[in-house]
Write a protein that holds these residues in place. Structure first.
Motif, PDB file in Angstrom:
ATOM      1  N   ALA A 202      40.795 -32.876   6.209  1.00 16.15           N
ATOM      2  CA  ALA A 202      39.589 -33.458   5.631  1.00 16.15           C
ATOM      3  C   ALA A 202      38.899 -34.412   6.598  1.00 16.15           C
ATOM      4  O   ALA A 202      37.684 -34.642   6.483  1.00 16.15           O
ATOM      5  CB  ALA A 202      39.925 -34.192   4.336  1.00 16.15           C
ATOM      6  N   ARG A 203      39.658 -34.975   7.543  1.00 20.86           N
ATOM      7  CA  ARG A 203      39.072 -35.888   8.523  1.00 20.86           C
ATOM      8  C   ARG A 203      39.606 -35.539   9.908  1.00 20.86           C
ATOM      9  O   ARG A 203      40.515 -36.204  10.422  1.00 20.86           O
ATOM     10  CB  ARG A 203      39.400 -37.331   8.174  1.00 20.86           C
ATOM     11  N   PRO A 204      39.081 -34.493  10.531  1.00 17.33           N
ATOM     12  CA  PRO A 204      39.562 -34.105  11.869  1.00 17.33           C
ATOM     13  C   PRO A 204      39.419 -35.252  12.859  1.00 17.33           C
ATOM     14  O   PRO A 204      38.427 -35.978  12.857  1.00 17.33           O
ATOM     15  CB  PRO A 204      38.634 -32.942  12.240  1.00 17.33           C
ATOM     16  N   GLY A 205      40.437 -35.430  13.670  1.00 18.40           N
ATOM     17  CA  GLY A 205      40.397 -36.496  14.671  1.00 18.40           C
ATOM     18  C   GLY A 205      41.027 -37.788  14.232  1.00 18.40           C
ATOM     19  O   GLY A 205      41.267 -38.679  15.062  1.00 18.40           O
ATOM     20  N   ALA A 206      41.314 -37.937  12.935  1.00 19.69           N
ATOM     21  CA  ALA A 206      41.964 -39.166  12.464  1.00 19.69           C
ATOM     22  C   ALA A 206      43.416 -39.187  12.908  1.00 19.69           C
ATOM     23  O   ALA A 206      44.102 -38.160  12.912  1.00 19.69           O
ATOM     24  CB  ALA A 206      41.881 -39.262  10.943  1.00 19.69           C
ATOM     25  N   ARG A 207      43.890 -40.355  13.313  1.00 22.98           N
ATOM     26  CA  ARG A 207      45.298 -40.523  13.653  1.00 22.98           C
ATOM     27  C   ARG A 207      46.075 -40.777  12.360  1.00 22.98           C
ATOM     28  O   ARG A 207      45.548 -41.370  11.430  1.00 22.98           O
ATOM     29  CB  ARG A 207      45.483 -41.697  14.620  1.00 22.98           C
ATOM     30  N   GLN A 208      47.337 -40.357  12.331  1.00 24.86           N
ATOM     31  CA  GLN A 208      48.132 -40.515  11.112  1.00 24.86           C
ATOM     32  C   GLN A 208      49.422 -41.268  11.381  1.00 24.86           C
ATOM     33  O   GLN A 208      50.080 -41.061  12.402  1.00 24.86           O
ATOM     34  CB  GLN A 208      48.461 -39.144  10.504  1.00 24.86           C
ATOM     35  N   VAL A 255      54.710 -41.646  13.695  1.00 27.33           N
ATOM     36  CA  VAL A 255      53.329 -41.508  14.145  1.00 27.33           C
ATOM     37  C   VAL A 255      53.021 -40.056  14.496  1.00 27.33           C
ATOM     38  O   VAL A 255      53.887 -39.298  14.923  1.00 27.33           O
ATOM     39  CB  VAL A 255      53.037 -42.417  15.352  1.00 27.33           C
ATOM     40  N   GLY A 256      51.750 -39.690  14.321  1.00 27.71           N
ATOM     41  CA  GLY A 256      51.306 -38.333  14.604  1.00 27.71           C
ATOM     42  C   GLY A 256      50.646 -38.210  15.963  1.00 27.71           C
ATOM     43  O   GLY A 256      50.769 -39.082  16.829  1.00 27.71           O
ATOM     44  N   ARG A 257      49.919 -37.131  16.137  1.00 25.70           N
ATOM     45  CA  ARG A 257      49.255 -36.844  17.412  1.00 25.70           C
ATOM     46  C   ARG A 257      48.197 -37.893  17.731  1.00 25.70           C
ATOM     47  O   ARG A 257      47.609 -38.493  16.840  1.00 25.70           O
ATOM     48  CB  ARG A 257      48.616 -35.461  17.358  1.00 25.70           C
ATOM     49  N   GLY A 258      47.969 -38.078  19.032  1.00 28.59           N
ATOM     50  CA  GLY A 258      46.977 -39.040  19.466  1.00 28.59           C
ATOM     51  C   GLY A 258      47.467 -40.468  19.456  1.00 28.59           C
ATOM     52  O   GLY A 258      46.664 -41.395  19.595  1.00 28.59           O
ATOM     53  N   MET A 259      48.796 -40.646  19.300  1.00 23.24           N
ATOM     54  CA  MET A 259      49.376 -41.989  19.279  1.00 23.24           C
ATOM     55  C   MET A 259      50.589 -42.010  20.204  1.00 23.24           C
ATOM     56  O   MET A 259      51.499 -41.189  20.057  1.00 23.24           O
ATOM     57  CB  MET A 259      49.779 -42.389  17.864  1.00 23.24           C
ATOM     58  N   ARG A 260      50.593 -42.932  21.141  1.00 22.64           N
ATOM     59  CA  ARG A 260      51.710 -43.067  22.081  1.00 22.64           C
ATOM     60  C   ARG A 260      52.520 -44.308  21.733  1.00 22.64           C
ATOM     61  O   ARG A 260      51.965 -45.391  21.569  1.00 22.64           O
ATOM     62  CB  ARG A 260      51.189 -43.174  23.516  1.00 22.64           C
ATOM     63  N   VAL A 261      53.829 -44.138  21.598  1.00 23.44           N
ATOM     64  CA  VAL A 261      54.710 -45.266  21.280  1.00 23.44           C
ATOM     65  C   VAL A 261      55.016 -46.024  22.567  1.00 23.44           C
ATOM     66  O   VAL A 261      55.550 -45.475  23.525  1.00 23.44           O
ATOM     67  CB  VAL A 261      56.018 -44.778  20.628  1.00 23.44           C
TER      68      VAL A 261
END
Length: 287
Positions: A202-208, A255-261
């Protein structure tokens, strides 16, 4: 070169640089820059510490020490009863920390006294960023309020959408079933993945981000499907339960894609709750 000619060259170079700067869209200028975010999760045991004493001052201090931008809370009372002095624990902690709050009840019961607030218990999100939207999703639960419960959809899977320095972030907070038999957790994980996939579409590009007390250790088979889309940010950190002398890690920042720990830790907080918190520093990629 004459002084006049030298001045003309300088003006031409300056003009070219100004034209380039104006022609560069602001969004493009920010692309590629990582956005830092500190996230935490904490099962607050309805405000009661490992010593059995209800103490919101102590708990607020423990939360403040995390210095987190976003915190997921579990076992949150809102006018539930005597054990938490009838307080709105979610609202009180938010007020003391100067943060926004979103509360997602698992149970919402009639008050004991007519005209009093409803008795509620569930999960919450505290945020330093404005909350753009919020939802309370249903997942499979085995009620603790029924004498003969059967697995059925029930609320208490909270979601908020934030905008973190221009990056949309969907934060989910959950509390999975505590029983040794994993069947309900298996269903809950399936529900969680379905809901997060739907919200992601529903919100492409949102980080999760998924925060919570999963009541299972990282290698538990029922948690396996979660790790297909999410990363356990606290991998390699210490145990979280019981707080006084942890023997297992059942609390998570995932954490999902687009997030680096960048870093994660389990603070040595052994008094404010019967769980220890988990805190993680992550970077959000733009674009």
């Amino acid at each position: 070169m004459s002084a006049r000619a030298h001045s003309l060259v300088q003006l031409s170079v300056a003009g070219a640089l100004l034209t380039l700067a104006v022609a560069t869209p602001p969004a493009a200028a920010g692309q590629g820059h990582a956005v830092p975010l500190r996230i935490a999760t904490y099962n607050i045991h309805a405000g009661t510490g490992a010593d059995g004493v209800f103490d919101l001052d102590r708990q607020a201090a423990a939360l403040r020490a995390l210095d987190a931008d976003v915190i997921g809370l579990q076992e949150v009372d809102v006018h539930w009863g005597e054990r938490s002095q009838g307080l709105d624990v979610a609202g009180e902690l938010a007020r003391r920390l100067g943060m926004r709050v979103s509360f997602a009840p698992i149970y919402s019961l009639d008050p004991v006294t007519a005209g009093s607030p409803r008795r509620e218990y569930g999960v919450a999100v505290l945020s330093r960023f404005p909350i753009r939207s919020e939802a309370n999703h249903e997942i499979t639960r085995l009620s603790t309020q029924d004498e003969n419960p059967v697995p059925a959809p029930a609320p208490g899977f909270g979601e908020v959408t934030l905008k973190v320095r221009g990056v949309p972030v969907q934060v989910f907070v959950t509390h999975l079933d505590y029983r040794a038999e994993p069947a309900v957790r298996v269903a809950q994980v399936a529900d969680t993945r379905r809901i997060m996939a739907r919200e992601r579409a529903a919100r492409p590009g949102a980080r999760q981000v998924l925060l919570g007390d999963f009541n299972a250790e990282p290698a538990a088979p029922e948690l396996g499907p979660l790790w297909r889309e999410l990363r356990d940010a606290g991998a390699g950190t210490g145990g979280t339960y019981p707080a006084a002398a942890p023997v297992k890690r059942i609390d998570y920042v995932a954490v999902g894609r687009g997030m680096r720990v960048r870093d994660a830790a389990v603070p040595e907080e052994a008094a404010a709750s019967d769980h220890r918190p988990v805190v993680a520093d992550v970077s959000l990629t733009r674009g």
